[in-house]
Design an enzyme around this catalytic site. Structure first.
Site, PDB file in Angstrom:
ATOM      1  CD  GLU A 175      18.609 -53.908  12.333  1.00 46.77           C
ATOM      2  OE1 GLU A 175      19.361 -54.283  13.252  1.00 46.77           O
ATOM      3  OE2 GLU A 175      17.488 -54.393  12.154  1.00 46.77           O
ATOM      4  CD  GLU A 234      18.015 -57.273   8.787  1.00 50.83           C
ATOM      5  OE1 GLU A 234      17.544 -57.576   9.906  1.00 50.83           O
ATOM      6  OE2 GLU A 234      19.137 -56.730   8.652  1.00 50.83           O
TER       7      GLU A 234
HETATM    8  C1  BGP Z   1      18.594 -57.405  12.891  1.00 49.23           C
HETATM    9  C2  BGP Z   1      19.947 -57.585  12.240  1.00 49.23           C
HETATM   10  C3  BGP Z   1      20.181 -58.878  11.600  1.00 49.23           C
HETATM   11  C4  BGP Z   1      19.392 -60.047  12.174  1.00 49.23           C
HETATM   12  C5  BGP Z   1      18.040 -59.676  12.735  1.00 49.23           C
HETATM   13  C6  BGP Z   1      17.414 -60.774  13.576  1.00 49.23           C
HETATM   14  O1  BGP Z   1      18.767 -56.533  13.955  1.00 49.23           O
HETATM   15  O2  BGP Z   1      20.157 -56.595  11.228  1.00 49.23           O
HETATM   16  O3  BGP Z   1      21.575 -59.079  11.607  1.00 49.23           O
HETATM   17  O4  BGP Z   1      20.125 -60.824  12.979  1.00 49.23           O
HETATM   18  O5  BGP Z   1      18.053 -58.530  13.487  1.00 49.23           O
HETATM   19  O6  BGP Z   1      17.858 -60.620  14.907  1.00 49.23           O
HETATM   20  P1  BGP Z   1      18.422 -61.880  15.703  1.00 49.23           P
HETATM   21  O7  BGP Z   1      19.386 -62.551  14.783  1.00 49.23           O
HETATM   22  O8  BGP Z   1      19.045 -61.312  16.919  1.00 49.23           O
HETATM   23  O9  BGP Z   1      17.218 -62.747  15.992  1.00 49.23           O
END
Ligand code: BGP
Length: 486
Positions: free
Chosen positions: A190, A383
């Site tokens: 990201e 993701e």
């Molecule tokens: C993205 C990241 C991940 C993951 C996901 C979910 O931004 O690449 O690392 O964590 O978000 O977000 P969160 O864990 O804050 O719910």
């Protein structure tokens, strides 16, 4: 109906070292920027950023505080010690790909060592060999929000150009070591986060001094150059390597059909896609240069930088997709809701998760179609998942039909996009196993198909339990996607 998923589709799960491994000070590992982020109370956007991005005083305090009590990412969900058990569970799922990251600080604890830490290299080699034995392809992120803390405090993170060379040395080390064990590499997770959350994405600390936005854009430029240099190095080291960029796709809709709102949405989408423009097309788009001009941002470039970017674009485009956002010229006219790393105008047509994230499966089809039309390079969803407060029943089972519903509805749209001709390499659902949330550092914001008996304070046995979604995803993979309509 054809399942529309090709036989070689890379079904998988995904997580990051700093959210899963724990063992923050084991086998020579150094402190990373994630290891000093304290437990966050679920709060509003501003509070969240204050907690996600510790100021110098909090960093200094954390750096001299041993133990894991207030720092959830120091313990993750114990993957480092339980990795063999977890790989067996992933193999039982039948996944073909495991998207994970290498913690830079296991290989170069401060980032500056002359020689790499063999214990760290050996850990990932054991893991990759076991994955190979189980027929699981690793998709490896080189940098997933876990750079050495030393480079944050002593260099100012990625704002300092010298970090490019240090990152190249780290990348060169692992690219050479894992030849024959890894095919797919992602450079920066990201990469657009460096602008949204400069500490998390680029190690640029919010020390209260002016010019942090400028430092964030400078840091991002250095990451683009580093990504291009590493892409070139990967191809020299092993021509079979395939290198991808990785974007948090922030798909924006206009709040109304008012052309002003539509143009605002187009601008917000193009500013998000500017990151993939650089890494897939090889150059900054005009709207970014205009943003620099109009905001007094002077990104310093070396004479060769633009050639490096132009000559070393990626092989594929990977991205995260969780929800969609709304653009409005007058956002205050509408309600607000949460989102990944920032809040957005509420979309009246969409439900939201417990954390206020819009639930929008059709948005994933729109995102896929947009990206394929714009770039015509293979795509990879690395993701997608639902964070939720799962409950363990008295019999120990974990029913998460809401997560099955989320995955089913998003994969139905993936199938539609592929039926339209989108070239998609694979889909790795986020979490796979319960891990520490990136933004709030909570365990209770659970994404996994496998429950981990740990709470927000790290209390619990750490034992793993297959959720209802585990068995659903296992059967889906075994059917090649056919049970999506079951
Ligand atoms: C993205 C990241 C991940 C993951 C996901 C979910 O931004 O690449 O690392 O964590 O978000 O977000 P969160 O864990 O804050 O719910």
């Amino acid at each position: 109906m054809s399942t529309a998923f090709p036989d070689d589709f890379l079904w998988g799960v995904a997580f990051a070292a700093n959210q899963a491994e724990g063992a923050y000070d084991v086998d020579g590992k150094g402190l990373s920027q994630a290891d000093v982020v304290p437990f966050a109370r679920p709060g509003d956007y501003v509070e969240l950023h204050a907690l996600m991005s510790p100021n110098p005083e909090r960093i200094a305090q954390a750096a001299t505080t041993a133990g894991t009590a207030d720092y959830p990412k120091r313990r993750g969900s114990h993957f480092y010690e339980r990795w063999e058990e977890d790989v067996e569970l992933f193999a039982e799922l039948g996944i073909r790909a495991l998207r994970m990251s290498i913690a830079w600080t296991r290989i170069f604890p401060t980032g500056e060592e002359a020689e790499p830490n063999e214990a760290g290299l050996a850990f990932y080699e054991r893991l990759f060999r076991r994955l190979q034995e189980r027929g699981i392809t690793p998709v490896v992120t080189l940098s997933h929000y876990e750079m050495p803390l030393h480079l944050v405090t002593e260099y100012g993170g990625w704002a300092d150009r010298r970090v490019i060379g240090l990152f190249e040395r780290y990348a060169d080390t692992v690219l050479r070591r894992y030849r024959g064990l890894v095919t797919y590499w992602l450079t920066f997770n990201e990469i657009n986060t460096t602008i949204i959350e400069p500490y998390t994405g680029g190690g640029v600390v919010d020390d209260g001094s002016p010019g942090r936005t400028g430092r964030a854009h400078q840091a991002l430029h250095h990451q683009f150059v580093a990504s291009a240099l590493v892409t070139a190095r990967a191809r020299e080291i092993d021509p079979s390597y395939r290198v991808g960029c990785m974007l948090a796709r922030m798909l924006h809709y206009p709040a109304t059909s008012d052309p002003a709102d539509v143009q605002q949405a187009q601008h917000d989408n193009d500013m998000n896609l500017a990151h993939t423009d650089v890494q897939v097309r090889g150059a900054y788009p005009g709207i970014v240069r205009r943003f620099w001009r109009e905001n007094g941002i002077d990104v310093v470039m070396e004479p060769d930088d633009e050639r490096i970017l132009a000559e070393n674009t990626v092989d594929f485009l990977s991205f995260s997709y969780y929800m969609t956002l709304v653009s409005a010229v007058e956002p205050e006219k509408y309600g607000a809701t949460g989102g990944n790393l920032f809040s957005t105008v509420k979309n009246p047509h969409l439900e939201t998760s417990e954390w206020g994230w819009h639930l929008d499966p059709i948005g994933l089809r729109i995102a896929l179609t947009d990206l394929w039309t714009r770039y015509q390079v293979p795509l990879f969803i690395v993701e997608n998942g639902l964070g939720a407060t799962d409950r363990v029943a008295h019999d120990g089972s974990v029913g998460d039909d809401y997560r099955v519903d989320y995955l089913r509805r998003h994969l139905e749209q993936v199938r539609e996009a592929m039926a339209d001709g989108v070239d998609l390499l694979g889909y790795t659902t986020w979490g796979g196993i319960d891990i520490v949330s990136a933004s709030t550092s909570q365990m209770e914001k659970r994404y996994g198909l496998i429950h981990v008996d740990l709470d927000d304070r790290g209390e619990g046995t750490g034992n793993r339990t297959q959720k209802q979604s585990f068995f659903w995803y296992r059967d889906l993979i075994a059917s090649g996607g056919a049970t999506l309509d079951a």
